[in-house]
Write a protein that holds these residues in place. Structure first.
Motif, PDB file in Angstrom:
ATOM      1  N   TYR A  76       0.795  -1.227   0.000  1.00 10.16           N
ATOM      2  CA  TYR A  76       0.000   0.000   0.000  1.00 10.16           C
ATOM      3  C   TYR A  76       0.827   1.276   0.000  1.00 10.16           C
ATOM      4  CZ  TYR A  76      -3.865  -3.162   0.793  1.00 10.16           C
ATOM      5  OH  TYR A  76      -4.777  -4.178   0.659  1.00 10.16           O
ATOM      6  N   GLU A  77       2.084   1.175   0.349  1.00 10.74           N
ATOM      7  CA  GLU A  77       3.013   2.303   0.296  1.00 10.74           C
ATOM      8  C   GLU A  77       2.386   3.562   0.902  1.00 10.74           C
ATOM      9  OE1 GLU A  77       3.992   2.053  -3.941  1.00 10.74           O
ATOM     10  OE2 GLU A  77       5.880   1.065  -3.378  1.00 10.74           O
ATOM     11  N   SER A  78       2.472   4.677   0.224  1.00  6.38           N
ATOM     12  CA  SER A  78       2.027   5.944   0.813  1.00  6.38           C
ATOM     13  C   SER A  78       0.531   6.167   0.680  1.00  6.38           C
ATOM     14  CB  SER A  78       2.770   7.109   0.163  1.00  6.38           C
ATOM     15  OG  SER A  78       2.524   7.147  -1.228  1.00  6.38           O
ATOM     16  N   ARG A  79      -0.200   5.223   0.128  1.00  6.37           N
ATOM     17  CA  ARG A  79      -1.640   5.395  -0.037  1.00  6.37           C
ATOM     18  C   ARG A  79      -2.387   5.257   1.293  1.00  6.37           C
ATOM     19  NH1 ARG A  79      -3.653   1.176  -3.829  1.00  6.37           N
ATOM     20  NH2 ARG A  79      -5.493   2.517  -4.080  1.00  6.37           N
ATOM     21  N   ALA A  80      -1.768   4.604   2.265  1.00  5.69           N
ATOM     22  CA  ALA A  80      -2.351   4.477   3.595  1.00  5.69           C
ATOM     23  C   ALA A  80      -1.390   5.082   4.604  1.00  5.69           C
ATOM     24  CB  ALA A  80      -2.603   3.002   3.926  1.00  5.69           C
ATOM     25  N   LYS A  81      -1.897   5.248   5.836  1.00  3.72           N
ATOM     26  CA  LYS A  81      -1.045   5.636   6.949  1.00  3.72           C
ATOM     27  C   LYS A  81      -0.841   4.412   7.838  1.00  3.72           C
ATOM     28  CE  LYS A  81      -2.135  10.552   7.056  1.00  3.72           C
ATOM     29  NZ  LYS A  81      -2.559  11.715   7.892  1.00  3.72           N
ATOM     30  N   TYR A  82       0.204   4.456   8.639  1.00  3.13           N
ATOM     31  CA  TYR A  82       0.569   3.293   9.441  1.00  3.13           C
ATOM     32  C   TYR A  82       0.994   3.732  10.841  1.00  3.13           C
ATOM     33  CZ  TYR A  82       1.220   1.679   4.636  1.00  3.13           C
ATOM     34  OH  TYR A  82       1.047   1.422   3.303  1.00  3.13           O
ATOM     35  N   VAL A  83       0.776   2.834  11.798  1.00 10.14           N
ATOM     36  CA  VAL A  83       1.374   2.956  13.124  1.00 10.14           C
ATOM     37  C   VAL A  83       1.894   1.570  13.498  1.00 10.14           C
ATOM     38  CG1 VAL A  83       1.085   3.570  15.546  1.00 10.14           C
ATOM     39  CG2 VAL A  83      -0.294   4.724  13.804  1.00 10.14           C
ATOM     40  N   VAL A  84       3.159   1.473  13.829  1.00  9.80           N
ATOM     41  CA  VAL A  84       3.753   0.215  14.277  1.00  9.80           C
ATOM     42  C   VAL A  84       3.824   0.243  15.799  1.00  9.80           C
ATOM     43  CG1 VAL A  84       5.741  -1.328  14.128  1.00  9.80           C
ATOM     44  CG2 VAL A  84       5.110   0.099  12.154  1.00  9.80           C
ATOM     45  N   VAL A  85       3.345  -0.822  16.425  1.00 15.54           N
ATOM     46  CA  VAL A  85       3.256  -0.861  17.886  1.00 15.54           C
ATOM     47  C   VAL A  85       4.078  -2.028  18.413  1.00 15.54           C
ATOM     48  CG1 VAL A  85       1.720  -0.990  19.871  1.00 15.54           C
ATOM     49  CG2 VAL A  85       0.920   0.089  17.741  1.00 15.54           C
TER      50      VAL A  85
END
Length: 231
Positions: A134-143
């Motif tokens: 998805y690359e930059s099309r979504a946002k992410y948070v790694v926990v």
């Protein structure tokens, strides 16, 4: 704007539902409008602990999953989706077959993929695949879940970490809550607010204090995301 937060990590027992419950309590305590959805058909934690704010959903049934977008379009708020174990395939099929990310961009909706990690290899490999897909099309948070892992050096030196950094994905830590205290919270069917503040809920003074301290540490982590993911 609305945001759809998918809280996942694929494996069972890595703390996805604990994080989802914390995010629900965070929204309640910060007086932020939200709607939660639970994908676990057997013993959904969101329905169990935050039933007043939660609805069941079946990702394999597109008409059921479509509620997520409809809810986000109807009202500007956060949509929290607690992903059960082994739900990545139906989730990504629904997203891809529906061109969710294109529609979300048109409707001014952010799609945020939360990825909960223990200290094993499976979660790192899945994260890398998601970031590449998805690359930059979504946002992410790694926990990094400290309740399920102590040594995250494999992730910190992995290609997944490099890709996350390139995409500007924040990496936060979920602190560990004392095991017996967490078990009491769960066995007594308590929200985290009730566990910390209700003297009649079955937790002792110090147990309630541990829940308060743990919640505060988690909130401090969430507060670092305010501008981009909750603002």
């Amino acid at each position: 704007m609305s945001r759809i937060h998918f809280i996942g990590g694929e494996k069972g027992g890595i703390g996805k539902s604990v994080l989802s419950r914390l995010l629900a309590q965070y929204h309640i305590d910060r007086k932020r409008s939200f709607q939660a959805f639970d994908t676990d058909r057997s013993h959904g934690a969101m329905l169990r602990f935050y039933g007043d704010y939660s609805r069941p959903i079946v990702l394999e049934d597109f008409s059921s999953a479509d509620q997520l977008v409809e809810t986000a379009v109807e009202q500007q708020h956060d949509v929290l989706v607690d992903l059960a174990a082994q739900t990545s395939l139906p989730l990504f099929k629904w997203m891809d077959d529906s061109d969710l990310l294109d529609l979300a961009a048109e409707e001014n909706i952010d799609v945020v993929l939360w990825h909960v990690l223990d200290d094993g290899a499976d979660g790192i490999n899945l994260l890398e695949r998601i970031l590449q897909q998805y690359e930059s099309r979504a946002k992410y948070v790694v926990v990094k879940n400290r309740g399920r892992g102590k040594d995250f050096s494999a992730f910190d030196t992995s290609p997944a970490r490099s890709t996350a950094d390139t995409l500007g994905a924040p990496v936060i830590e979920l602190p560990e809550l004392h095991g017996p205290t967490m078990r009491k919270v769960d066995h007594n069917d308590l929200s985290f607010w009730a566990a910390a503040n209700n003297k009649e809920a079955g937790l002792g003074l110090m147990e309630r204090q541990r829940v308060k301290a743990w919640t505060r540490k988690a909130y401090n982590q969430f507060d670092t995301l305010q501008s981009s993911l909750f603002g």
